[in-house]
Design an enzyme around this catalytic site. Structure first.
Site, short mmCIF file in Angstrom:
data_model
loop_
_atom_site.label_atom_id
_atom_site.label_comp_id
_atom_site.label_asym_id
_atom_site.label_seq_id
_atom_site.Cartn_x
_atom_site.Cartn_y
_atom_site.Cartn_z
N CYS A 75 0.95 -1.22 -0.11
CA CYS A 75 0.06 0.01 0.07
C CYS A 75 0.78 1.33 -0.03
O CYS A 75 1.66 1.38 0.75
CB CYS A 75 -0.89 0.04 1.28
SG CYS A 75 -1.73 1.67 1.56
N CYS A 192 -1.33 3.82 -6.39
CA CYS A 192 -2.06 2.98 -5.05
C CYS A 192 -2.39 1.79 -5.76
O CYS A 192 -2.59 1.38 -6.97
CB CYS A 192 -3.24 3.81 -5.18
SG CYS A 192 -4.69 3.06 -4.20
N1 DGL Z 1 -3.95 0.45 -1.73
C1 DGL Z 1 -3.57 1.66 -1.00
C2 DGL Z 1 -2.63 2.36 -1.79
O1 DGL Z 1 -1.66 1.70 -2.42
C3 DGL Z 1 -4.92 2.92 -0.81
C4 DGL Z 1 -6.36 2.63 -0.78
C5 DGL Z 1 -6.78 3.29 0.44
O2 DGL Z 1 -7.22 4.54 0.42
O3 DGL Z 1 -7.04 2.63 1.47
O4 DGL Z 1 -2.33 3.70 -1.68
#
Ligand code: DGL
Length: 265
Positions: A75, A192
């Site tokens: 993430c 993301c």
């Molecule tokens: N998957 C997360 C990222 O790579 C973001 C998603 C969220 O806002 O929780 O930033």
């Protein structure tokens, strides 16, 4: 480290599956634990301090309970805030996921690059520093999306997501409409891990073709470099999935491909 390592992959939801998929491809022999902190989703709506206060103890609990040999923070929103805190609190090793600004700027021909991430990721000093250090003469446009991660979750879960909803989130990435192709954005960083889940839609809706930079293959290479050599490939990927909200997952058919074909326990 065990010859057949246990790898913990952690995200706020289903986005980290796009990283998991590449890591599983590289190391099908490992045991996988995928944890989605859906009780705190979306991370993009939280402050840096809230994310640090949430993630550091949670990862500590997961380490004591499951003894992973390596932890992947799949993430961007977490990684740009907590990696230093995790490394100073626990032994690791940790692999983070941060916006792939350096390779994107190195490969852009028009020198116009956009970074599409959560509102939190594009605001963070870590991301600003990557641009200062690695823009290599490119004009970098930061686009913070409030809704795209949630839309990606809906789409993966079989829900309806309209073209208009997606367009509203990612169109600001396309700079130079009306100019000739040599002056337009030609490279977009998917900053993301949820966004590669929508790649087919993004490609279909893009006003002109661009290169999308997904960091997952580079993360898989980094993971491989930190592990001992594989002893052989088992018949099935061994995997388990946990949601912090405690909800059971009902997405088996959609999830199976990310776990190398095996339905997670
Ligand atoms: N998957 C997360 C990222 O790579 C973001 C998603 C969220 O806002 O929780 O930033």
């Amino acid at each position: 480290m065990k010859q057949r390592p246990t790898i913990l992959v952690f995200d706020s939801g289903l986005g980290g599956l796009t990283v998991l998929r590449e890591v599983v491809r590289a190391r099908p022999d490992a045991r996988y634990l995928y944890v989605a902190d859906d009780a705190f989703f979306p991370y993009g709506h939280h402050s840096e301090d809230e994310i640090i206060d949430r993630v550091v103890p949670l990862i500590g609990d997961l380490i004591s309970k499951h003894h992973p040999d390596l932890v992947v923070i799949a993430c961007n929103t977490m990684s740009v805030s907590v990696m230093a805190h995790l490394r100073s609190a626990y032994a690791g090793p940790f692999v983070g996921t941060v916006p792939a600004i350096k390779p994107a700027c190195a490969s852009s021909k028009t020198k116009r690059v956009s970074v599409l991430g959560t509102k939190a990721t594009v605001k963070r000093e870590y991301t600003q520093a990557l641009i200062r250090d690695f823009a290599q003469g490119c004009e970098v446009t930061l686009v913070g999306s409030a809704e795209l991660a949630a839309l990606a979750e809906t789409a993966l879960s079989g829900g309806a997501v309209s073209d208009e909803e997606i367009l509203a989130e990612f169109m600001p990435c396309f700079v130079g409409a009306g100019a000739d192709a040599s002056k337009r954005t030609d490279t977009i960083v998917l900053a993301c891990t949820h966004y590669p889940l929508l790649l087919d839609r993004l490609n279909k809706l893009a006003p002109w073709p661009v290169d999308w930079i997904d960091p997952a293959p580079a993360i898989a290479r980094r993971v491989t470099s930190l592990l001992p050599k594989a002893l052989g490939t088992p018949d099935e990927v061994e995997a388990k999935m946990i949601f912090t909200s405690g909800r059971p997952h009902r997405l088996n058919a959609a999830l199976t491909p990310f776990f190398g074909g095996r339905v997670p326990a």
